[in-house]
Write a protein that holds these residues in place. Sequence first.
Motif, PDB file in Angstrom:
ATOM      1  N   ILE A  31    -116.491 -92.192   2.336  1.00  0.00           N
ATOM      2  CA  ILE A  31    -115.720 -91.209   1.565  1.00  0.00           C
ATOM      3  C   ILE A  31    -115.347 -90.016   2.448  1.00  0.00           C
ATOM      4  O   ILE A  31    -114.206 -89.525   2.423  1.00  0.00           O
ATOM      5  CB  ILE A  31    -116.520 -90.749   0.336  1.00  0.00           C
ATOM      6  CG1 ILE A  31    -116.740 -91.931  -0.611  1.00  0.00           C
ATOM      7  CG2 ILE A  31    -115.793 -89.624  -0.388  1.00  0.00           C
ATOM      8  CD1 ILE A  31    -117.556 -91.593  -1.832  1.00  0.00           C
ATOM      9  N   ALA A  69    -111.622 -88.771   3.350  1.00  0.00           N
ATOM     10  CA  ALA A  69    -111.163 -87.410   3.041  1.00  0.00           C
ATOM     11  C   ALA A  69    -110.632 -86.723   4.287  1.00  0.00           C
ATOM     12  O   ALA A  69    -109.621 -86.009   4.246  1.00  0.00           O
ATOM     13  CB  ALA A  69    -112.305 -86.608   2.435  1.00  0.00           C
ATOM     14  N   GLN A  76    -114.465 -82.112  -2.256  1.00  0.00           N
ATOM     15  CA  GLN A  76    -115.499 -83.149  -2.192  1.00  0.00           C
ATOM     16  C   GLN A  76    -116.790 -82.649  -2.821  1.00  0.00           C
ATOM     17  O   GLN A  76    -117.159 -81.487  -2.656  1.00  0.00           O
ATOM     18  CB  GLN A  76    -115.792 -83.536  -0.734  1.00  0.00           C
ATOM     19  CG  GLN A  76    -114.592 -84.053   0.032  1.00  0.00           C
ATOM     20  CD  GLN A  76    -114.956 -84.380   1.452  1.00  0.00           C
ATOM     21  OE1 GLN A  76    -115.835 -85.205   1.694  1.00  0.00           O
ATOM     22  NE2 GLN A  76    -114.321 -83.706   2.402  1.00  0.00           N
ATOM     23  N   ILE A 111    -111.151 -96.790  -1.924  1.00  0.00           N
ATOM     24  CA  ILE A 111    -111.013 -95.328  -1.964  1.00  0.00           C
ATOM     25  C   ILE A 111    -109.622 -94.905  -1.493  1.00  0.00           C
ATOM     26  O   ILE A 111    -108.990 -94.016  -2.073  1.00  0.00           O
ATOM     27  CB  ILE A 111    -112.120 -94.673  -1.113  1.00  0.00           C
ATOM     28  CG1 ILE A 111    -113.493 -95.009  -1.725  1.00  0.00           C
ATOM     29  CG2 ILE A 111    -111.936 -93.159  -1.042  1.00  0.00           C
ATOM     30  CD1 ILE A 111    -114.665 -94.617  -0.862  1.00  0.00           C
ATOM     31  N   CYS A 120    -106.912 -92.872  -3.797  1.00  0.00           N
ATOM     32  CA  CYS A 120    -106.426 -91.572  -3.320  1.00  0.00           C
ATOM     33  C   CYS A 120    -104.911 -91.582  -3.127  1.00  0.00           C
ATOM     34  O   CYS A 120    -104.224 -90.588  -3.380  1.00  0.00           O
ATOM     35  CB  CYS A 120    -107.128 -91.195  -2.011  1.00  0.00           C
ATOM     36  SG  CYS A 120    -108.883 -90.789  -2.220  1.00  0.00           S
ATOM     37  N   LEU A 162    -112.955 -85.705  -5.044  1.00  0.00           N
ATOM     38  CA  LEU A 162    -113.758 -86.870  -4.697  1.00  0.00           C
ATOM     39  C   LEU A 162    -115.224 -86.513  -4.918  1.00  0.00           C
ATOM     40  O   LEU A 162    -115.704 -85.495  -4.406  1.00  0.00           O
ATOM     41  CB  LEU A 162    -113.545 -87.269  -3.230  1.00  0.00           C
ATOM     42  CG  LEU A 162    -112.142 -87.749  -2.834  1.00  0.00           C
ATOM     43  CD1 LEU A 162    -112.063 -87.858  -1.316  1.00  0.00           C
ATOM     44  CD2 LEU A 162    -111.863 -89.084  -3.467  1.00  0.00           C
ATOM     45  N   THR A 172    -118.756 -93.259  -8.243  1.00  0.00           N
ATOM     46  CA  THR A 172    -117.722 -92.603  -7.436  1.00  0.00           C
ATOM     47  C   THR A 172    -116.566 -92.215  -8.344  1.00  0.00           C
ATOM     48  O   THR A 172    -116.089 -93.034  -9.132  1.00  0.00           O
ATOM     49  CB  THR A 172    -117.211 -93.538  -6.320  1.00  0.00           C
ATOM     50  OG1 THR A 172    -118.328 -93.994  -5.560  1.00  0.00           O
ATOM     51  CG2 THR A 172    -116.229 -92.810  -5.416  1.00  0.00           C
ATOM     52  N   VAL A 198    -112.647 -90.431  -8.556  1.00  0.00           N
ATOM     53  CA  VAL A 198    -111.425 -89.951  -7.896  1.00  0.00           C
ATOM     54  C   VAL A 198    -110.526 -89.408  -8.998  1.00  0.00           C
ATOM     55  O   VAL A 198    -110.100 -90.160  -9.883  1.00  0.00           O
ATOM     56  CB  VAL A 198    -110.708 -91.074  -7.125  1.00  0.00           C
ATOM     57  CG1 VAL A 198    -109.447 -90.525  -6.466  1.00  0.00           C
ATOM     58  CG2 VAL A 198    -111.626 -91.692  -6.086  1.00  0.00           C
TER      59      VAL A 198
END
Length: 901
Positions: free
Chosen positions: A607, A611, A626, A646, A650, A666, A691, A693
């Motif tokens: 992650i 990012a 984050q 991910i 995103c 995130l 997780t 998003v």
Amino acid sequence: MLKISIRRAMPVFIAITMAVFGGFMAFPKSADAVIPKRVLVLNSYHDGYTWTDNLIDGIRSVFNQSDLNVEVIAEYMDTKRHPPDKMFPIFKDLCKKKYQSQQPDVIIVSDNNALDFIMESRHELFPAVPVVFCGINNFDNAMIQGQKKITGVAENTDLKSTVELILKLHPGVETIAVISDSTETGKINLSNMRKIMPEFKGMVNFIELADLGACQLEEKLQNLPEQTILFYLSFLRDRDGKVFSQKESMEMIIKNCHLPMYSAWDFIINYGVVGGVVTSGFMQGKNAAAMAERVLNGEKIEKIPIMRESPNMPMFDYLMLKKFGISLSELPEGSIILNKPDYFYNRYKIEIYAGVAILLSLLTIIAALIVNIVRRKQSERLLISYIEQRIVNEENLRQSENKYRQLFSTMQTGFALHEIICDDENKPTDYVFLEINPTYEKMIGFKAENIVGKTVREILPQVESYWIETYSQVALTGKPAKIERYSQEIGRYFDIVAYCPQHGQFAAIITDITEKKQLEDQLRQAQKMEAIGTLAGGIAHDFNNILFPIIGYTEMAKDDVKDEITKKNLEEVLKAARRAKELVKQILTISRRSEHEMKPLQIQPIIKETAKFLKASLPQNILIRQKISDTDCSVLGDPGQIHQVIMNLCTNAYHAMREKGGVLDLSLEKVSLSAETVPLPDMPAGIYMKTVVSDTGSGIDEKTMERIFEPYFTTKPKGEGTGLGLAIVNGIIREHKGYIQMNSKTGKGSVVVFYLPAADICSEDIGETINNTADSKGNEHILIADDEPAIVRLIKVILGRMGYTVTAKFGSKEALEEFMQYPDKFDLIISDMMMPFMTGIELTEKIREIRPDIPVILCTGFSDGKIPDEKISALGIREIVPKPVQRKELAEAVRRAMDSS
């Protein structure tokens, strides 16, 4: 035969009997009982002109059958034999004297000159009298502009169909000679003929025999070539003013020319014309009289629409067909044949029936008492037989209808019958549902009782005009159509075959090909991904060959230097190289559907790395936040696939915010869920890595939310999205035995949450092993084969530092030659998999033919296409090492290969 004759004659006998008794019982009506309605017929032409006579007959045929007492008065303007400009004043004077004091109830005008006269003089002669016109050539609304209380029947002469008929019946024809005079009608008809001539360019030539004197016409007719057909429009007055009757005109033409002749009017057929698609004067008069009768019955004339299409029909003279050798089978279906010879029975059918009826009547009266019982039994048997046959026929009809209904109801393709709706200008605007089958109900989501009888615009207000335009062509022209199209209203792909069961209607057989289209898209996507995989494999090979010396020389440089700062810098180089190595793996993972290696991993680094990448690539108006837990968040999974999940989520969040910007959040945390707290009904209790998003973008409506995980469903413009992003995400999460949910509202942004089961593994087992153990060493002799000089030199240095004796060759050919010369000198072979002239597998096979016990290690920069285990064992391959290999991995692989020999 006697039974049948009696049965057939009985209606005639009954009719005769009723007529006799009716004659005695009928009483004449009083002359003053009903005041007759007066219908004035203004004819453009003269009494005795066949067209006009037929038209008058058509008018009288209606009023003779009418319940009204109607007096039909006919006046003739005689403009066929005399110019209209001379006749109009005379005729106007006549009408003033005869009808000024006693106006008719309805006026019927026939042909263009009479209509022109009434338009010019109506306000003075007949200002309030309703007018019905007929036989009007080239009718246009401008002809009656400003007039009220007027309707009628247009005369649309079908010259084009007659020309097409000529070409069909006379395939060798080269020229069509068009005969016309200088009368108003002749000029109009010739003008209409000139309009269609270009349509037959290259098929036949046209010559005009128009506005000629009689002698000139005779001379031209005598000199026409053999492959010529005559097309008669009119010749009742020549250029010199000489007037001809229809009979005189036709006799002159036939006398001077033996060629076949066609026309477009029924009254000319009996004068030596073969035939044509003709306009009927009788039908023109009949239709006009029917309109006039409606007016006399009290209906407002404004509500009676103009009949714009003539009731034309193919008509032929049997004698002319025989003369020119034309078979009846070549004629259009439904053709009317004049002068066809009849059998005696057909010609005298009524007389035969009448005679038999009279004879049977007499016999019946004389023998009534004698044969009464016999006749009654015979009648009963006939009646029973008729009833039985009727029952059988009805049963057959029911069975046939049941079979049709069963087929209609069970067929797997949709079926719908419709009728086109046109506006006042005959332009299609809509269509109405007449009948649909159950399969079609399922396709469109409506029941038959809720749709039959309604228009498509009522059912689907946003329907594309394409459908109405396409289907109207089928219904109005009879030309079938095959359509493959996506319906925006229903959201499905359909294959449609439309045909015309009768004019104005169309039937559609519809097949839902959405799944087929999806499979085709999937196949194209698979082929594209395969091509990308092939390209990525080649890139991976070259990239791994580049990384190999970078990693190797950096590791050795790190061991050689003493300065700690330099060591740290070299460690950063190694980290970057290892990340590049993982990037190659991810490229191959995304581009190729292959088995993925599930191994313990921490999600936090993935992650954070994602990012970091997004911050560098997304625009400044999107803020990335984050919230990553520091606790152990290990799962069993494939790092490349988790990274892809991910990145896809995103990327979707970015697309939702790219216009106005926003915040991308995130977060990762470890959660323990019980049976009561699990967010999804099929999700078991347990420990999960949660997780999240989320974005503050435009959001998604409820209807779209229902389809977000469908393959190839996308709301992005064409060319921007494949519709695979969320489908792939969903598939990867399920492959990892995880769960995913999404919440979104229009204008409120979206939140995607996925749960992966926690792995019960110590954190020490996760991640890359730090290269801090002592390298395995040895003193054996190793032969190296690789076509990359940098890699050859690197491996030689690494193994040399470990104590091994190394012989390095740049390519498989040189390595094989060295081994053939000194087969017992080497203890191990290390070869690249892909080399020019000879692959590593082929090199191994040749070496093993010389010395079967020699161990082999293969190095490869590709990750696709594993070599079967049985082949590896048979070739004596001890290890397959993926490039770029680190020093420790290489040392351990060499030692294992040596020790297993």
